[in-house]
Design a protein around this motif. Structure first.
Motif, PDB file in Angstrom:
ATOM      1  N   UNK A   1      20.072  63.503  17.511  1.00 38.40           N
ATOM      2  CA  UNK A   1      20.086  63.507  18.973  1.00 38.40           C
ATOM      3  C   UNK A   1      19.419  64.785  19.477  1.00 38.40           C
ATOM      4  N   UNK A   2      18.744  64.684  20.610  1.00 38.27           N
ATOM      5  CA  UNK A   2      18.040  65.844  21.164  1.00 38.27           C
ATOM      6  C   UNK A   2      18.461  66.029  22.612  1.00 38.27           C
ATOM      7  N   UNK A   3      18.878  67.245  22.934  1.00 40.00           N
ATOM      8  CA  UNK A   3      19.271  67.621  24.286  1.00 40.00           C
ATOM      9  C   UNK A   3      18.211  68.569  24.830  1.00 40.00           C
ATOM     10  N   UNK A   4      17.680  68.262  26.008  1.00 41.09           N
ATOM     11  CA  UNK A   4      16.658  69.108  26.632  1.00 41.09           C
ATOM     12  C   UNK A   4      17.303  70.291  27.341  1.00 41.09           C
ATOM     13  N   UNK A   5      16.661  71.445  27.241  1.00 42.15           N
ATOM     14  CA  UNK A   5      17.045  72.642  27.990  1.00 42.15           C
ATOM     15  C   UNK A   5      15.852  73.046  28.831  1.00 42.15           C
ATOM     16  N   UNK A   6      16.036  73.121  30.144  1.00 41.92           N
ATOM     17  CA  UNK A   6      14.912  73.457  31.014  1.00 41.92           C
ATOM     18  C   UNK A   6      15.393  74.069  32.321  1.00 41.92           C
ATOM     19  N   UNK A   7      14.539  74.879  32.913  1.00 44.82           N
ATOM     20  CA  UNK A   7      14.794  75.419  34.246  1.00 44.82           C
ATOM     21  C   UNK A   7      14.061  74.600  35.305  1.00 44.82           C
ATOM     22  N   UNK A   8      13.256  73.656  34.855  1.00 48.16           N
ATOM     23  CA  UNK A   8      12.455  72.822  35.755  1.00 48.16           C
ATOM     24  C   UNK A   8      13.314  71.677  36.290  1.00 48.16           C
ATOM     25  N   UNK A   9      13.551  71.670  37.581  1.00 50.32           N
ATOM     26  CA  UNK A   9      14.419  70.661  38.184  1.00 50.32           C
ATOM     27  C   UNK A   9      13.647  69.460  38.734  1.00 50.32           C
TER      28      UNK A   9
ATOM     29  N   UNK B   1      11.906  65.937  39.262  1.00 45.49           N
ATOM     30  CA  UNK B   1      12.177  64.606  38.721  1.00 45.49           C
ATOM     31  C   UNK B   1      11.174  64.185  37.645  1.00 45.49           C
ATOM     32  N   UNK B   2       9.928  64.609  37.782  1.00 45.74           N
ATOM     33  CA  UNK B   2       8.923  64.213  36.784  1.00 45.74           C
ATOM     34  C   UNK B   2       9.225  64.816  35.411  1.00 45.74           C
ATOM     35  N   UNK B   3       9.737  66.034  35.377  1.00 49.11           N
ATOM     36  CA  UNK B   3      10.110  66.644  34.087  1.00 49.11           C
ATOM     37  C   UNK B   3      11.283  65.893  33.479  1.00 49.11           C
ATOM     38  N   UNK B   4      12.245  65.526  34.300  1.00 50.77           N
ATOM     39  CA  UNK B   4      13.399  64.763  33.809  1.00 50.77           C
ATOM     40  C   UNK B   4      12.932  63.443  33.183  1.00 50.77           C
ATOM     41  N   UNK B   5      12.070  62.730  33.881  1.00 48.38           N
ATOM     42  CA  UNK B   5      11.554  61.460  33.377  1.00 48.38           C
ATOM     43  C   UNK B   5      10.789  61.669  32.075  1.00 48.38           C
ATOM     44  N   UNK B   6       9.958  62.699  32.029  1.00 47.06           N
ATOM     45  CA  UNK B   6       9.172  62.984  30.830  1.00 47.06           C
ATOM     46  C   UNK B   6      10.078  63.288  29.637  1.00 47.06           C
ATOM     47  N   UNK B   7      11.139  64.053  29.861  1.00 46.62           N
ATOM     48  CA  UNK B   7      12.087  64.373  28.787  1.00 46.62           C
ATOM     49  C   UNK B   7      12.744  63.103  28.249  1.00 46.62           C
ATOM     50  N   UNK B   8      13.202  62.264  29.142  1.00 49.16           N
ATOM     51  CA  UNK B   8      13.871  61.033  28.726  1.00 49.16           C
ATOM     52  C   UNK B   8      12.914  60.081  28.022  1.00 49.16           C
ATOM     53  N   UNK B   9      11.696  59.966  28.517  1.00 52.01           N
ATOM     54  CA  UNK B   9      10.700  59.097  27.868  1.00 52.01           C
ATOM     55  C   UNK B   9      10.328  59.591  26.476  1.00 52.01           C
TER      56      UNK B   9
ATOM     57  N   UNK C   1      12.327  60.948  24.434  1.00 51.38           N
ATOM     58  CA  UNK C   1      13.421  60.667  23.511  1.00 51.38           C
ATOM     59  C   UNK C   1      14.572  61.647  23.569  1.00 51.38           C
ATOM     60  N   UNK C   2      14.545  62.533  24.543  1.00 50.69           N
ATOM     61  CA  UNK C   2      15.677  63.441  24.720  1.00 50.69           C
ATOM     62  C   UNK C   2      16.789  62.646  25.406  1.00 50.69           C
ATOM     63  N   UNK C   3      17.982  62.723  24.864  1.00 52.28           N
ATOM     64  CA  UNK C   3      19.071  61.911  25.378  1.00 52.28           C
ATOM     65  C   UNK C   3      19.777  62.491  26.583  1.00 52.28           C
ATOM     66  N   UNK C   4      19.746  63.792  26.732  1.00 51.40           N
ATOM     67  CA  UNK C   4      20.414  64.485  27.831  1.00 51.40           C
ATOM     68  C   UNK C   4      19.567  65.669  28.249  1.00 51.40           C
ATOM     69  N   UNK C   5      19.829  66.152  29.458  1.00 59.73           N
ATOM     70  CA  UNK C   5      19.096  67.307  29.971  1.00 59.73           C
ATOM     71  C   UNK C   5      20.093  68.296  30.561  1.00 59.73           C
ATOM     72  N   UNK C   6      19.956  69.544  30.161  1.00 58.50           N
ATOM     73  CA  UNK C   6      20.775  70.631  30.702  1.00 58.50           C
ATOM     74  C   UNK C   6      19.837  71.585  31.422  1.00 58.50           C
ATOM     75  N   UNK C   7      20.205  71.908  32.653  1.00 57.99           N
ATOM     76  CA  UNK C   7      19.394  72.832  33.437  1.00 57.99           C
ATOM     77  C   UNK C   7      19.823  74.269  33.197  1.00 57.99           C
TER      78      UNK C   7
END
Length: 86
Positions: free
Chosen positions: A25-33, A35-43, A45-51
């Motif tokens: 499983x892969x969890x994204x860590x980013x400061x970029x809020x 929506x396009x970054x969120x979509x890109x992370x999920x596409x 294969x990252x399962x979750x995103x933490x800001x």
């Protein structure tokens, strides 16, 4: 997985990892809020995103949840494989 890294960004690294069998499983860590970054992370294969910035407890809880979901998925896959064997 940090989204912004030198050499190779987290999106590309995730895509490469996802090509492997039994990818973790892969969890994204980013400061970029955005929506396009969120979509890109999920596409990718990252399962979750933490800001960022984030609390340690959020990282721990999200990681545990991702591992539990991955294990449940592996069990479902194993049951489906067993059902297909004559």
């Amino acid at each position: 997985m940090d989204v912004v890294m030198p050499e190779m960004d987290g999106i590309e690294a995730t895509r490469i990892i996802r090509e492997q069998p039994h990818a973790p499983p892969i969890v994204a860590l980013t400061a970029d809020v955005s929506p396009s970054t969120r979509v890109e992370c999920l596409r990718a294969g990252m399962g979750s995103i933490i800001l960022k910035p984030y609390e340690a407890v959020l990282l721990i809880d999200t990681t545990i949840a991702a591992i539990q979901a991955s294990r449940a998925e592996a069990k479902r896959d194993a049951r489906h494989e067993a059902a297909r064997v004559p």
